[in-house]
Write a protein that holds these residues in place. Structure first.
Motif, PDB file in Angstrom:
ATOM      1  N   TYR A 149       1.054  -1.357   0.038  1.00  0.00           N
ATOM      2  CA  TYR A 149       0.010  -0.053   0.160  1.00  0.00           C
ATOM      3  C   TYR A 149       0.847   1.270   0.058  1.00  0.00           C
ATOM      4  O   TYR A 149       1.856   1.324   0.696  1.00  0.00           O
ATOM      5  CB  TYR A 149      -0.878  -0.088   1.167  1.00  0.00           C
ATOM      6  N   ILE A 150       0.547   2.126  -0.899  1.00  0.00           N
ATOM      7  CA  ILE A 150       1.424   3.399  -0.916  1.00  0.00           C
ATOM      8  C   ILE A 150       0.642   4.571  -0.420  1.00  0.00           C
ATOM      9  O   ILE A 150       1.139   5.208   0.699  1.00  0.00           O
ATOM     10  CB  ILE A 150       1.724   3.792  -2.439  1.00  0.00           C
ATOM     11  N   ASP A 151      -0.796   4.757  -0.801  1.00  0.00           N
ATOM     12  CA  ASP A 151      -1.529   5.863  -0.343  1.00  0.00           C
ATOM     13  C   ASP A 151      -2.843   5.884  -0.948  1.00  0.00           C
ATOM     14  O   ASP A 151      -3.146   4.946  -1.721  1.00  0.00           O
ATOM     15  CB  ASP A 151      -0.778   7.171  -0.707  1.00  0.00           C
ATOM     16  N   GLY A 152      -3.640   6.716  -0.844  1.00  0.00           N
ATOM     17  CA  GLY A 152      -5.025   6.643  -1.108  1.00  0.00           C
ATOM     18  C   GLY A 152      -5.508   7.923  -0.957  1.00  0.00           C
ATOM     19  O   GLY A 152      -5.233   9.051  -0.367  1.00  0.00           O
ATOM     20  N   VAL A 153      -6.579   8.319  -1.978  1.00  0.00           N
ATOM     21  CA  VAL A 153      -7.403   9.232  -2.156  1.00  0.00           C
ATOM     22  C   VAL A 153      -8.602   9.110  -1.579  1.00  0.00           C
ATOM     23  O   VAL A 153      -9.559   8.080  -2.028  1.00  0.00           O
ATOM     24  CB  VAL A 153      -7.505   9.953  -3.596  1.00  0.00           C
ATOM     25  N   HIS A 154      -9.199   9.835  -0.509  1.00  0.00           N
ATOM     26  CA  HIS A 154     -10.563   9.663   0.012  1.00  0.00           C
ATOM     27  C   HIS A 154     -11.575  10.343  -0.806  1.00  0.00           C
ATOM     28  O   HIS A 154     -11.479  11.323  -1.456  1.00  0.00           O
ATOM     29  CB  HIS A 154     -10.594  10.325   1.397  1.00  0.00           C
ATOM     30  N   LYS A 155     -12.814   9.529  -0.875  1.00  0.00           N
ATOM     31  CA  LYS A 155     -13.698  10.174  -1.611  1.00  0.00           C
ATOM     32  C   LYS A 155     -14.932  10.553  -1.039  1.00  0.00           C
ATOM     33  O   LYS A 155     -15.173   9.561   0.174  1.00  0.00           O
ATOM     34  CB  LYS A 155     -14.176   9.051  -2.911  1.00  0.00           C
TER      35      LYS A 155
END
Length: 150
Positions: A122-128
Motif C-alpha cells: 500500500y502506498i497511499d489513497g485518495v479519500h472520496k
C-alpha cells in the motif's frame, strides 16, 4: 467461517495464509482485502509490513494499537480494481464501514499499490465522498443518504 474481506471464501483459504505469512498477495486487490481483514482482527504487524516504507507513518503501529480496541469493522465492498501506469502499479476503490466508540463511520478510498520484488505494498489513497443522491458505495443499491450516510 467466511472471510471478513467479503470475498465469500472461507477465511482459512482466503486471507488467513496472507496474514500468517504463508503466501503473498498476487494482486493489489488481494492485498487490499487482506489488509482490511488485518484491520478487523487488529493484526498491526501485517498492516505495518504491507505499508510501503516510503509512505508509512513513523508511529503507525502505536496509532493502530491505540485505535484497535475501540474499532469494530462491519464490512468491505470493493468497487473497482485496475492497473496503473505499468504492471507494478494498481488502484483499488473500496468502501469500508466501522464503528468507533458509539459512532458509525466509513472510509471510501481509491488506494494506490505498487509491486516490488514480487510483493504488493500500500502506498497511499485518495479519500472520496459520495453525493447524497449517489448509489451507496456499500453495494446496497440504495441512495447514499438512505443508507450509510446515516
Amino acid at each position: 467461517m467466511p472471510c471478513p474481506c467479503g470475498s465469500l471464501e472461507p477465511f482459512e483459504q482466503c486471507c488467513h495464509p496472507f496474514l500468517k505469512g504463508e503466501r503473498h498477495a498476487s494482486t493489489a486487490e488481494q492485498l487490499m482485502r487482506s489488509r482490511y481483514t488485518a484491520y478487523s482482527q487488529s493484526n498491526v504487524r501485517y498492516i505495518v509490513n504491507t505499508w510501503h516504507s516510503t509512505t508509512r507513518p513513523e508511529n503507525l503501529a502505536a496509532l493502530l494499537e491505540q485505535d484497535s480496541d475501540s474499532t469494530q469493522w462491519l464490512g468491505l465492498s470493493v468497487n473497482s480494481s485496475h492497473q496503473g501506469k505499468g504492471a507494478d502499479e494498481a488502484y483499488v476503490t473500496f468502501f469500508a464501514r466501522y464503528i468507533t466508540g458509539q459512532q458509525r463511520a466509513w472510509i471510501y478510498e481509491t488506494s494506490r499499490f505498487i509491486r516490488e520484488n514480487n510483493h504488493w505494498y500500500y502506498i497511499d489513497g485518495v479519500h472520496k465522498i459520495p453525493g447524497r443522491n449517489d448509489t451507496c458505495p456499500c453495494g446496497s443499491q440504495k441512495k447514499f443518504k438512505k443508507c450509510c450516510a446515516n
